[in-house]
Design a protein around this motif. Sequence first.
Motif, short mmCIF file in Angstrom:
data_model
loop_
_atom_site.label_atom_id
_atom_site.label_comp_id
_atom_site.label_asym_id
_atom_site.label_seq_id
_atom_site.Cartn_x
_atom_site.Cartn_y
_atom_site.Cartn_z
N GLU A 45 18.67 7.27 -21.45
CA GLU A 45 18.75 8.12 -22.65
C GLU A 45 19.91 9.11 -22.52
OE1 GLU A 45 16.90 7.64 -25.28
OE2 GLU A 45 15.24 6.43 -24.52
N GLU A 75 18.53 11.79 -28.43
CA GLU A 75 18.58 11.07 -27.15
C GLU A 75 18.38 12.03 -25.99
OE1 GLU A 75 18.21 8.16 -27.67
OE2 GLU A 75 19.46 7.39 -29.28
N HIS A 78 14.80 12.52 -25.82
CA HIS A 78 14.14 11.37 -25.19
C HIS A 78 14.25 11.44 -23.68
CE1 HIS A 78 14.84 8.91 -29.15
NE2 HIS A 78 14.09 9.98 -29.31
N ILE A 154 8.98 8.57 -29.09
CA ILE A 154 10.37 8.11 -29.15
C ILE A 154 10.54 7.06 -30.25
CG2 ILE A 154 12.07 6.74 -27.87
CD1 ILE A 154 11.38 8.42 -25.40
N GLU A 158 13.33 6.74 -33.20
CA GLU A 158 14.37 5.71 -33.09
C GLU A 158 14.69 5.05 -34.41
OE1 GLU A 158 16.36 5.01 -30.80
OE2 GLU A 158 15.45 5.77 -28.96
#
Lengths: 311, 96
Positions: A45, A75, A78, A154, A158
Motif C-alpha cells: 500500500e 493508500e 490502507h 479497504i 477501493e
Amino acid sequence: MEDQKQIEAFEAKIASGVKIEPKDWMPEAYRKQLIRMMSQHAHSEIVGMLPEGNWITRAPSLRRKAILLAKVQDEAGHGLYLYSATETLGIDRTELLEQLHTGKAKYSSIFNYPTLTWADIGAIGWLVDGAAIMNQTALARGSYGPYSRAMVRICKEESFHNRQGYEIMMHLAQGTPEQKAMAQDALNRWWWPAIMMLGPSDDQSPNSDQLMRWKVKMESNDAIRQRFIDRTVPQADFIGLSLPDKDLKFDETTGHYTHGPINWDEFFEVIKGNGPCNAKRLKARSDADKKGRWVRDAALAYAEKKKLKAA
Amino acid sequence: MSQDSQWPVWEVFVQANPGIPHKHVGNVHATDAEMAIQNARDVYTRRSEGISIWVVPANAISASSPEDQGSFFEPSNDKPYRHPTFYKIPEGVKYL
Ligand SMILES: [Fe+2]
Ligand SMILES: [Fe+2]
Ligand SMILES: [Fe+2]
C-alpha cells in the motif's frame, strides 16, 4: 510440539466460520504466515503511493489532481490499517519497516514498474486496483479478525480507485488520436504486470492446502486471475482499447476467457529485485524513514516536555 | 542514539451518528492525545464515518482473557430466568 487438541479446536473454530482474534491461541505457522502476508500487503500500500505520487503535481486538471491526491491518501490509510492489524500479531511497526528496508519483506511486484505518462495513472486505477479488489474481497472472508476487518474497510474505499482509473482511460480513449494512443500504450505496458500481480500460477505455488483450510488464503491465484480477466476484458472492449494478448479469446463452453502464456520469468525477476524500479522504490522508502527520524524524535520530545509542564 | 520511535499506540473509537455508542475502529500512532485525534480523523473518517472520536492509550486498556472466556462468562449461562422468554404467559394477556 503444539498440542494436537489445540490445533483441532482451532481448525474446528475456523471451519465453523468463527474469526480468530489476536489473543486467541493460534499455531505458530498461522501467525508467521499472516505476518508475512499482512506486512507484505501493508508495504504494498505505501510503496504503491510512489508511482502514483509521481503524477500528482502534473495531473492535467484540478479535478484530476484532487482525485489523485485523495486516492494516494487512501493508500496511506490502507497501509496504516494493515500495519496496525499486523501489530496485533505481536510484531511492532519498527521491525516491519526494517524488514521492508532490508529487503527481507516483499511488496507487490506491480509497483516496480514506472509510470511514464498520465495514462499510466488511469491504467493503475483500472487494472492494478481492479486486480487488488479481486484479491481483497476474497481476503475479507479470511479467518483472522483484524485482517478481515481491514479488508472490508479497504474494499469499500477501493471501488472509487478503480472507477476513477477507468474514467481516465475512457476519456483518453475518446480523445484525440494521440490521447487514445497514449491510453493504448499504457494498457499494453500494464496488462501483463497486472495479471501477474495476482501471484504465481497454482502449479507453482506450493503448500496452499493448509493455508486454505486455515482460511488464510481463500481462493487460488489462478481462480482470482480468471475472474479479473473475465471482468476486465469487456471493460476494455467497451472503450475501444485492445488487450495485448493475441491468444485472448472467449470460450463459449466454459464461459471464460482463455489467455496466452504468462511470462513468469519476468515476474520472478521482479520479485527477486530486478524489476525496472525496485532499487528506486526501496531507496525512496528508506530515505523517507531516515529523513523523517528527527521529526519523530522531536515531536515525541515536545510531547514529553508538554506533559512535564502540565504536571 | 535512542531507539527509533514509531510513537505510542492509541486505540480509536468513532461515533458514527448522534445517539449511538462509540465503536472501536482501529488504532493510530501519535505523540499525544491531540495528535492521536487528528491522525484518527485522517485515517478513519475520510468519508464522513463519524461525528465524534475518542482515543485511548492502548496500554491503558485492560481486557478479559480469551482463555478464561468459558468460566468467566459462565455465571450467566445458567440463568435463563433473566430473559423474558423464560416466562409463559397465557394467550390473550396483553402488553406483557
Ligand atoms: Fe489500497
Ligand atoms: Fe490494496
Ligand atoms: Fe487502491
